[in-house]
Motif scaffolding. Structure first.
Motif, PDB file in Angstrom:
ATOM      1  N   LYS A   1       0.830  -1.080  -0.122  1.00  0.00           N
ATOM      2  CA  LYS A   1      -0.003  -0.009  -0.116  1.00  0.00           C
ATOM      3  C   LYS A   1       0.882   1.235  -0.003  1.00  0.00           C
ATOM      4  CE  LYS A   1      -3.994  -2.010   2.396  1.00  0.00           C
ATOM      5  NZ  LYS A   1      -4.134  -2.492   3.566  1.00  0.00           N
ATOM      6  N   ARG A   2       0.312   2.451  -0.536  1.00  0.00           N
ATOM      7  CA  ARG A   2       1.021   3.619  -0.535  1.00  0.00           C
ATOM      8  C   ARG A   2       0.406   4.661   0.348  1.00  0.00           C
ATOM      9  NH1 ARG A   2       4.453   4.426  -4.720  1.00  0.00           N
ATOM     10  NH2 ARG A   2       3.632   6.530  -4.910  1.00  0.00           N
ATOM     11  N   THR A   3       1.199   5.021   1.159  1.00  0.00           N
ATOM     12  CA  THR A   3       0.645   6.110   2.450  1.00  0.00           C
ATOM     13  C   THR A   3       0.898   7.437   2.148  1.00  0.00           C
ATOM     14  OG1 THR A   3       0.904   4.131   3.823  1.00  0.00           O
ATOM     15  CG2 THR A   3       0.951   6.503   4.846  1.00  0.00           C
TER      16      THR A   3
ATOM     17  N   THR B   1       4.795  -0.390   3.944  1.00  0.00           N
ATOM     18  CA  THR B   1       4.316   0.488   3.109  1.00  0.00           C
ATOM     19  C   THR B   1       5.323   1.266   2.319  1.00  0.00           C
ATOM     20  OG1 THR B   1       2.262   2.024   2.919  1.00  0.00           O
ATOM     21  CG2 THR B   1       3.947   2.211   4.763  1.00  0.00           C
TER      22      THR B   1
ATOM     23  N   ILE C   1       5.958   4.957   1.908  1.00  0.00           N
ATOM     24  CA  ILE C   1       5.557   6.549   2.224  1.00  0.00           C
ATOM     25  C   ILE C   1       5.804   7.240   0.999  1.00  0.00           C
ATOM     26  CG2 ILE C   1       5.945   8.292   3.735  1.00  0.00           C
ATOM     27  CD1 ILE C   1       6.605   6.284   6.180  1.00  0.00           C
TER      28      ILE C   1
ATOM     29  N   ILE D   1      -2.572   6.967  -4.011  1.00  0.00           N
ATOM     30  CA  ILE D   1      -2.236   6.864  -2.442  1.00  0.00           C
ATOM     31  C   ILE D   1      -3.522   5.966  -1.928  1.00  0.00           C
ATOM     32  CG2 ILE D   1      -2.721   8.069  -0.198  1.00  0.00           C
ATOM     33  CD1 ILE D   1       0.150   8.492  -1.473  1.00  0.00           C
TER      34      ILE D   1
ATOM     35  N   VAL E   1      -3.681   5.056   1.455  1.00  0.00           N
ATOM     36  CA  VAL E   1      -3.870   5.373   2.831  1.00  0.00           C
ATOM     37  C   VAL E   1      -3.480   6.747   3.197  1.00  0.00           C
ATOM     38  CG1 VAL E   1      -3.215   4.521   5.247  1.00  0.00           C
ATOM     39  CG2 VAL E   1      -3.227   2.735   3.513  1.00  0.00           C
TER      40      VAL E   1
ATOM     41  N   VAL F   1      -2.628   9.129   6.482  1.00  0.00           N
ATOM     42  CA  VAL F   1      -2.468   9.281   8.119  1.00  0.00           C
ATOM     43  C   VAL F   1      -2.367  10.757   8.542  1.00  0.00           C
ATOM     44  CG1 VAL F   1      -1.043   8.580   9.964  1.00  0.00           C
ATOM     45  CG2 VAL F   1      -1.246   7.096   7.861  1.00  0.00           C
TER      46      VAL F   1
ATOM     47  N   LYS G   1     -10.135   5.369   4.616  1.00  0.00           N
ATOM     48  CA  LYS G   1      -8.870   5.370   4.270  1.00  0.00           C
ATOM     49  C   LYS G   1      -8.056   6.369   5.156  1.00  0.00           C
ATOM     50  CE  LYS G   1      -8.376   4.488  -0.522  1.00  0.00           C
ATOM     51  NZ  LYS G   1      -8.547   5.327  -1.922  1.00  0.00           N
TER      52      LYS G   1
ATOM     53  N   VAL H   1      -1.982   2.245  12.329  1.00  0.00           N
ATOM     54  CA  VAL H   1      -1.502   2.320  11.182  1.00  0.00           C
ATOM     55  C   VAL H   1      -0.961   1.000  10.634  1.00  0.00           C
ATOM     56  CG1 VAL H   1       0.259   2.988   9.325  1.00  0.00           C
ATOM     57  CG2 VAL H   1      -1.015   4.852  10.798  1.00  0.00           C
TER      58      VAL H   1
ATOM     59  N   LEU I   1      -2.424  -1.437   7.578  1.00  0.00           N
ATOM     60  CA  LEU I   1      -1.739  -1.710   6.453  1.00  0.00           C
ATOM     61  C   LEU I   1      -1.756  -3.425   6.315  1.00  0.00           C
ATOM     62  CD1 LEU I   1       1.346   0.705   6.960  1.00  0.00           C
ATOM     63  CD2 LEU I   1      -0.165   0.623   5.045  1.00  0.00           C
TER      64      LEU I   1
END
Lengths: 283, 283, 283, 283
Positions: B88-90, B115, B117, B164, B166, B168, B187, B265, B269
């Protein structure tokens, strides 16, 4: 037997500890434990709790109280002086759920709560057997909001007859009137089954479940006329997760309620709790 | 590389686990971890998360997804199938206080947050050096409530460009519009600096101080349009006492915020969090 | 009434969950809770605990056990199949200190411990009144190391007469012989008053005080022939500081002992604890 | 700037607090915080830590120290008098694992550790970049048990050059010689990655895993010549379960190690820790 406690609060300024400790030394008292706190060293309010050992305290106590008046006046102190041998007298109020009452009785039997449990008052009969089994007077006073005044009149009468210093609401599920509260300032200790200020009011476990919290808690506080808004003495929590339904939350919560209330009552009995601006200082 | 995750929710009934596990076995997949929960075995909703190891998953994944459609239809399932190699891309949003961002970067460097970032967005410049020092793109987008629409348009554009998954909010002190939230359902992960539902809204430490609580906490939750009312993922607390002023509460709180957000987080993930009726199931 | 539990351990390989869940589905059983663990997906050992609801379990149970033998053989399983209506029978051993016994009786009265407490055995008379007051048989068997064999013979006879499944040592201050332990493998649950492996053996609070630890704890474990070395089921701790003398440590510790033992016994009764290589898996 | 701290220990007797507080009052000092403890009011040892605010402390400090000698003699006191503006100088020793070092640097940057970090010494190069990035001198001194004497000679030389008051072993994986320890009594703070006295010595996480504990912990203590037997300053734990392998235990443990060491160092820097008979009093 020779143990005493001195609690003082006054405007902060240099020399307070010197004056108090000099006073105690003049009676040959040895300071056993001392805790102090100042809201602000510059112009704030100063609080101190001193526990001391004083030979022949019984004979000296009256004189000490009289002599302390002078120091108190000099520093504008509010204060209390209590020989430990003057044991406080406690009344416990309970409804149907007995876990908090049982915890208090248990700690009292183990010698961890130094108090005379003078009576138990309940609006139900569930607690009678266990209370009377310990030779504690049990009073059944049915209660509901329609007869509140009349009920409280009976209760106040009993508290007076038994010369009560502390009232513990051990899951007593009735709201007290301003009249009753005003008659017992900072003397009524309640256990609320949530970590306040979350879930003020009724059915906190149901609401905790609905909100999906990951922690539940319990809070012991002094009772004021704002429901669940009185000064907090102690709080604690336990972790829960999605699998806990309301019934499970209640079970987990009972264990927290028991220990939180027991600690709060213990600290109160040991004169460790001072109320200041709707908050507590716990020494 | 051959690790996959299957998340399913559907009306509870006998045979679900049999069907899913038979399906996985037919691909020679070995179940590594399995967690399930039912709101009520009689007519409730059933949730399961299965992590499995499947030889040559890369080659089989597309076929597996297609074949699972049939089972899903049979049991009226909502489901997701995710090979772990699809990282996943955060995006991290931050304001002036960097402790939560730093904790996430730290865990990410230690290999604890799997992930990419992809970028950090801030309405202040404080974070630029540390972020760029790790070769992560940093975007400074000044923000205030008067230019909210324009700011969010830029942000949404960046999120799209960076593909993206996720978002945060690591102490990002701006309120998001319903438009932004609706574009990213379940998300957006926020950290709120109180144990919700206590102290919803601004200045929770100040209010915790005023109320005189004996515990302070932090809560990580998905963002919805009701401020601080979204599904709670994780909470934790620390003990405090009368000596802690607001500044001290903030210091103690920072440490809780860091760890609570990092756990939330991480669980997100790892596809461990399922939202159901504004609550989370955390497997 | 229709609730059952299946516990299985076997070499890990694909297809185990599929086979078990297919088996349960063939009896129209609905899986309520399922927990699994593998020491290593490649060639490790696999453990699963499934709790299910099966209509008319009482009538089907015998047949299910017989039919499961085939699956068990195929995967080289060790397994147990237990209808929940077959309540376990518990014996509690206690000496002079009653806090752990009282906690268990309390939880049992509240319905939190689903077991028949068949008898209490003690080498002192302190517990008699409370035990007999609940109509539980109480046996006073004086004990010391010189008459150990004879004492244990009496105890084993009583356990046999009462058809006991679980033995709880609720602060029973006598050491059991290898003979007694061998007769009850993974059936004897002890509470040790330290966080093992610290302070193995006698007088842990005294030694904790001498060492100046800042945490004290309690450990519940199965009894083996290595003193305090058996598989740990549960542990917990409480903070202490320099002000706590040995007596204070004991008081604080009592509360931890109570809750740790109660949790361990509860999990054991719910078939949540599996022993593997002197460690426990707690589902 | 005008803040000072007075630490005293002496045989307990009445009049100590009166003498000290009278002394401070004579300099117009206001007591901000005061903590005391007595091992036994009857013939035990008395300890007190007083933090005070004294106008123009810089000018008075020397005179106060001289005048206090008389009181000290009268009560046979050991004592230290420290103006807070005399900041302590700290050396950090580290090996390959940087999490404890990073936590200390972080807290130091946030203003939570009031000290000068004068240098970092390591037997590896891993920490160089982060340390030098903060303009702290970094010294790489390869070490192993064969060249211990020579290595320590270099280290002691550096400590002397930098006028070091406190040495923090932030996961420095080398054993110090009695010579080194003797040169720095109650000045070397170590973090051990277990809850002592469990798992003294090497590889505690591996041994915790083998034993199957349900809690892991960390302990910060002063270094003495008995390995891991020095006075404990602080300990904490985290829950783990059967799913945690050694690698997972290490990850969980890192977070405990970080916070335990940071608290211990902070308390030491604030002169809150007194060593007495291989135990600590933490005020």
């Amino acid at each position: 037997q020779n143990r005493g406690r001195l609690l003082v609060s006054c405007p902060d300024q240099p020399g307070i500890v010197a004056a108090i400790s000099q006073f105690l030394f003049s009676y040959n008292a040895n300071i056993i434990e001392s805790n102090q706190y100042s809201t602000n060293p510059e112009g704030g309010r100063f609080f101190i709790r001193i526990e001391f050992e004083c030979p022949s305290l019984k004979d000296k106590a009256k004189d000490m109280k009289q002599q302390f008046v002078e120091i108190a006046a000099q520093f504008s102190m509010e204060w209390s002086f209590r020989p430990v041998f003057e044991v406080k007298r406690t009344a416990i109020f309970v409804s149907k759920e007995l876990h908090c009452l049982l915890e208090l009785l248990w700690e009292w039997q183990s010698g961890d709560l130094l108090t005379d449990i003078a009576l138990v008052i309940s609006n139900h009969e569930e607690a009678r057997d266990v209370v009377e089994g310990l030779n504690i007077p049990f009073y059944y006073i049915p209660a509901n909001k329609d007869i509140r005044a009349e009920v409280e009149a009976k209760q106040l009468q009993l508290l007076k007859e038994h010369d009560i210093d502390v009232i513990v609401l051990a899951r007593y599920m009735q709201i007290l009137t301003p009249n009753f509260v005003a008659a017992n300032p900072n003397k009524i200790i309640n256990i609320h089954h949530s970590f306040l200020p979350a879930f003020i009011g009724a059915r906190p476990y149901e609401r905790a479940y609905s909100r999906g919290v990951k922690l539940i808690g319990a809070t012991s506080h002094y009772v004021t006329n704002d429901l669940d808004e009185g000064p907090i003495i102690e709080q604690d929590i336990a972790r829960v997760d999605h699998r806990s339904n309301v019934e499970a939350l209640k079970k987990i919560g009972r264990s927290i309620e028991r220990s939180v209330l027991a600690r709060a009552v213990k600290w109160h009995l040991e004169d460790r709790v001072i109320v200041h601006q709707n908050k507590t200082i716990v020494f």
